[in-house]
Scaffold this active site. Structure first.
Site, mmCIF file in Angstrom:
data_model
loop_
_atom_site.group_PDB
_atom_site.id
_atom_site.type_symbol
_atom_site.label_atom_id
_atom_site.label_comp_id
_atom_site.label_asym_id
_atom_site.label_seq_id
_atom_site.Cartn_x
_atom_site.Cartn_y
_atom_site.Cartn_z
ATOM 1 N N GLU A 231 0.879 -1.174 0.000
ATOM 2 C CA GLU A 231 0.000 0.000 0.000
ATOM 3 C C GLU A 231 0.909 1.213 0.000
ATOM 4 O O GLU A 231 1.408 1.619 1.053
ATOM 5 C CB GLU A 231 -0.905 -0.017 1.243
ATOM 6 C CG GLU A 231 -1.856 -1.205 1.300
ATOM 7 C CD GLU A 231 -3.082 -1.018 0.413
ATOM 8 O OE1 GLU A 231 -3.438 0.141 0.131
ATOM 9 O OE2 GLU A 231 -3.669 -2.031 -0.005
ATOM 10 N N CYS A 265 -2.150 9.537 2.499
ATOM 11 C CA CYS A 265 -1.697 8.968 1.224
ATOM 12 C C CYS A 265 -2.659 9.289 0.092
ATOM 13 O O CYS A 265 -2.255 9.382 -1.053
ATOM 14 C CB CYS A 265 -1.540 7.465 1.357
ATOM 15 S SG CYS A 265 -3.033 6.656 1.929
HETATM 16 P P1 NAD Z 1 7.293 5.090 7.821
HETATM 17 O O1 NAD Z 1 8.572 5.858 7.769
HETATM 18 O O2 NAD Z 1 6.557 4.981 9.098
HETATM 19 O O3 NAD Z 1 7.624 3.646 7.242
HETATM 20 C C1 NAD Z 1 6.640 2.644 7.153
HETATM 21 C C2 NAD Z 1 7.128 1.404 7.873
HETATM 22 O O4 NAD Z 1 8.302 0.910 7.234
HETATM 23 C C3 NAD Z 1 7.488 1.644 9.332
HETATM 24 O O5 NAD Z 1 6.896 0.640 10.134
HETATM 25 C C4 NAD Z 1 8.992 1.597 9.337
HETATM 26 O O6 NAD Z 1 9.523 1.126 10.553
HETATM 27 C C5 NAD Z 1 9.296 0.635 8.219
HETATM 28 N N1 NAD Z 1 10.629 0.859 7.654
HETATM 29 C C6 NAD Z 1 11.224 2.054 7.478
HETATM 30 N N2 NAD Z 1 12.451 1.869 6.921
HETATM 31 C C7 NAD Z 1 12.613 0.536 6.744
HETATM 32 C C8 NAD Z 1 13.658 -0.284 6.213
HETATM 33 N N3 NAD Z 1 14.785 0.231 5.739
HETATM 34 N N4 NAD Z 1 13.465 -1.622 6.194
HETATM 35 C C9 NAD Z 1 12.322 -2.151 6.661
HETATM 36 N N5 NAD Z 1 11.304 -1.420 7.184
HETATM 37 C C10 NAD Z 1 11.439 -0.108 7.231
HETATM 38 O O7 NAD Z 1 6.230 5.679 6.806
HETATM 39 P P2 NAD Z 1 6.466 6.369 5.399
HETATM 40 O O8 NAD Z 1 7.047 5.409 4.436
HETATM 41 O O9 NAD Z 1 7.096 7.696 5.571
HETATM 42 O O10 NAD Z 1 4.923 6.623 5.031
HETATM 43 C C11 NAD Z 1 4.565 7.578 4.132
HETATM 44 C C12 NAD Z 1 4.354 6.954 2.766
HETATM 45 O O11 NAD Z 1 3.396 5.949 2.871
HETATM 46 C C13 NAD Z 1 3.809 7.952 1.771
HETATM 47 O O12 NAD Z 1 4.383 7.696 0.513
HETATM 48 C C14 NAD Z 1 2.337 7.629 1.746
HETATM 49 O O13 NAD Z 1 1.689 7.991 0.556
HETATM 50 C C15 NAD Z 1 2.354 6.162 1.932
HETATM 51 N N6 NAD Z 1 1.096 5.714 2.514
HETATM 52 C C16 NAD Z 1 0.329 4.865 1.792
HETATM 53 C C17 NAD Z 1 -0.882 4.470 2.304
HETATM 54 C C18 NAD Z 1 -1.779 3.524 1.562
HETATM 55 O O14 NAD Z 1 -2.680 2.998 2.194
HETATM 56 N N7 NAD Z 1 -1.573 3.285 0.292
HETATM 57 C C19 NAD Z 1 -1.285 4.932 3.554
HETATM 58 C C20 NAD Z 1 -0.455 5.778 4.261
HETATM 59 C C21 NAD Z 1 0.750 6.159 3.745
#
Ligand code: NAD
Length: 478
Positions: A231, A265
């Protein structure tokens, strides 16, 4: 409760989540696998009990969750109620209402050549699944997938985002207390902890977050041939055509964009204002911002804050693009960034390069619908595409000539609140979907079953040796 929150809130990232025994990620998965092997999670009664317990957690513990979300994101209690807790409660209620029907085996017709026989599909839980959630809706995006995982009869590990530490801590404390602690575990921590988890074999991984980590998750999953649902995000465009009520469209766009301070998102990322609508629309957007958040949004109790300094710095660096219509004020100490509209933005400006994921709304002026469709199609497939248009033909064209995870005509974001609609992206915005029945499909295997009695032996014709008579018969019926 306050004391627990404070204690939990300062827990060092990477410390053990509640419900995690010694043995780290491997130990957690082994424990859950042992539970799954007992068959305890399969009966519908167990699944319903978990869903009801989760519902009770959301209502009884609403104050603790609301406080945590306020600490992490400055989220207002009303937004918390609608887009976090209430959202998951709706998802649970919808699932409880339809679960038996979704799980029912489906009969499949059997061709004459195989009769007598019966064929059906049955839904089988996958086993132990991993849900990795982000910080922006840390309750909704952790628990809504969990609803599907449990409803489908699985054990689950939830890995909340370390960037929303207060919410992560509350979930780690409460989930094992309310749910079957041998079937559900919460593992807190940052990338290192997720990396440990990803080394384990899961039966499905649902990851929500950015595409860079999405690629890491998919690569790790490939080692175990674990299926994934990703997602992800992207730049969701909003098309506005002449003939639209621009004041009404502006209110909807402003609501969808500045909810959670733009950190959604599905939030409109930018506006493609067609055929001279850009100027008047920008003025209406400014009016709508003032009417919803006042002349000083920093004082509005309904306006959130940027999650951390890194994102704050990333966003304020984008403020130089275009002509500011409203907003731009910011304060690093409180991570406040005013709802901002930028007009006359160049398509090649930095603000148009990556998903904004914050309260900055660029408005681009395009001459006609053809140019807007070409603009959308020249970029990565968005998670959602929105349009405000009085024309049916435009709706038809957008549906058939562009590709996106979802389409919203007249209202951004709201499609994801309908549990009957799948929620997911396409291409760079994600793969797979969930919510309601789609969660059951994601978190279970559809097993094909053929049941044919040994007598009468009607398939004798396919046994060798293939005489000429048998061959004639086979060729006639196959
Ligand atoms: P985040 O930084 O919280 O990361 C998401 C998860 O990935 C966390 O649990 C984090 O611990 C883990 N993570 C981070 N780095 C990692 C690595 N190197 N290896 C393994 N796991 C790791 O969140 P984010 O990515 O900043 O979220 C924002 C993004 O998510 C935006 O692009 C947004 O559009 C997207 N998003 C999508 C949805 C959807 O439902 N499609 C919903 C919300 C956010």
């Amino acid at each position: 409760m306050e004391q627990v929150l404070l204690t939990d809130g300062v827990r060092e990232p990477g410390a053990s989540g509640a419900g995690e025994p010694a043995g780290g990620a491997a130990g957690t998965v082994a424990r859950l696998r042992a539970t799954f092997a007992t068959g305890r999670t399969r009966p519908t009664a167990w699944r319903r009990r978990q869903l009801r317990a989760l519902r009770a957690l959301l209502t009884e513990q609403a104050p603790a969750l609301t406080e945590a979300l306020a600490l992490d994101l400055g989220k207002s209690p009303v937004e918390t109620h609608t887009s976090e807790l209430g959202f998951v409660v709706n998802e649970i209620d919808h699932t409880l209402r339809h679960l038996e029907r979704w799980l029912r085996p489906r009969r499949v017709p059997v061709p004459l050549t195989l009769l007598p026989a019966r064929a059906r599909t049955v839904r089988e839980p996958l086993g132990v699944v991993l849900v990795i959630s982000p910080w922006n809706y840390p309750v909704m995006l952790g628990l809504a997938p969990l609803v599907g995982a449990l409803a489908a009869g699985n054990c689950a590990v939830l890995k909340p985002s370390e960037l929303a530490p207060a919410t992560s801590a509350v979930l780690a404390r409460l989930l094992p207390r309310h749910l079957d602690p041998d079937a559900v575990a919460v593992v807190e921590g940052a990338a290192e902890r997720t990396t440990d988890l990803l080394e384990q074999r899961f039966d499905h991984i649902l990851y929500t977050g950015n595409g860079t980590v999405g690629r890491i998750v998919m690569t790790a999953a490939a080692r175990h041939l674990t299926p994934v649902t990703l997602e992800l995000g992207g730049k969701c465009p909003v098309l506005v055509e002449p003939g639209t009520d621009l004041a009404a469209a502006a209110r909807r766009i402003v609501w969808g964009k500045f909810l959670n301070a733009g950190q959604s998102c599905t939030a409109p990322d930018h506006v493609l204002a067609i055929g001279g609508t850009a100027g008047p629309l920008a003025d209406h957007l400014a009016d709508a911002i003032t009417s919803m958040y006042g002349t000083d949004p920093a004082r509005s109790p309904d306006y959130g804050r940027i999650i951390n300094d890194r994102h704050f710095d990333r966003l304020t660096a984008l403020l130089g693009d275009g002509r500011p219509v409203i907003g731009g004020e910011h304060d690093r100490a409180t991570r406040y960034l005013a709802p901002t509209v930028l007009a006359d933005v160049d398509p090649d400006a930095p603000v148009m390069a990556e998903e904004i994921f914050g309260p900055i709304l660029p408005v681009l002026s395009l001459p006609d619908l053809d140019t807007a469709v070409a603009f959308v199609n020249a970029r990565a497939k968005p998670l959602a595409l929105y349009a405000f248009t009085p024309h049916r033909e435009t709706r038809r064209r957008l549906l058939t000539e562009t590709s996106s995870g979802a389409v919203g005509f007249g209202l951004p974001n709201a499609h994801l609140t309908l549990p009957g609609l799948p929620f997911g992206g396409v291409g760079e915005s994600g793969t797979g979907s969930y919510h309601g029945q789609y969660s059951i499909e994601t978190f279970s295997h559809t097993k094909a079953v053929l049941d044919k009695p040994l007598r009468p032996d009607t398939v004798r014709a396919v046994y060798p040796p293939f005489t000429a008579a048998k061959e004639r018969l086979i060729r006639r019926f196959t």
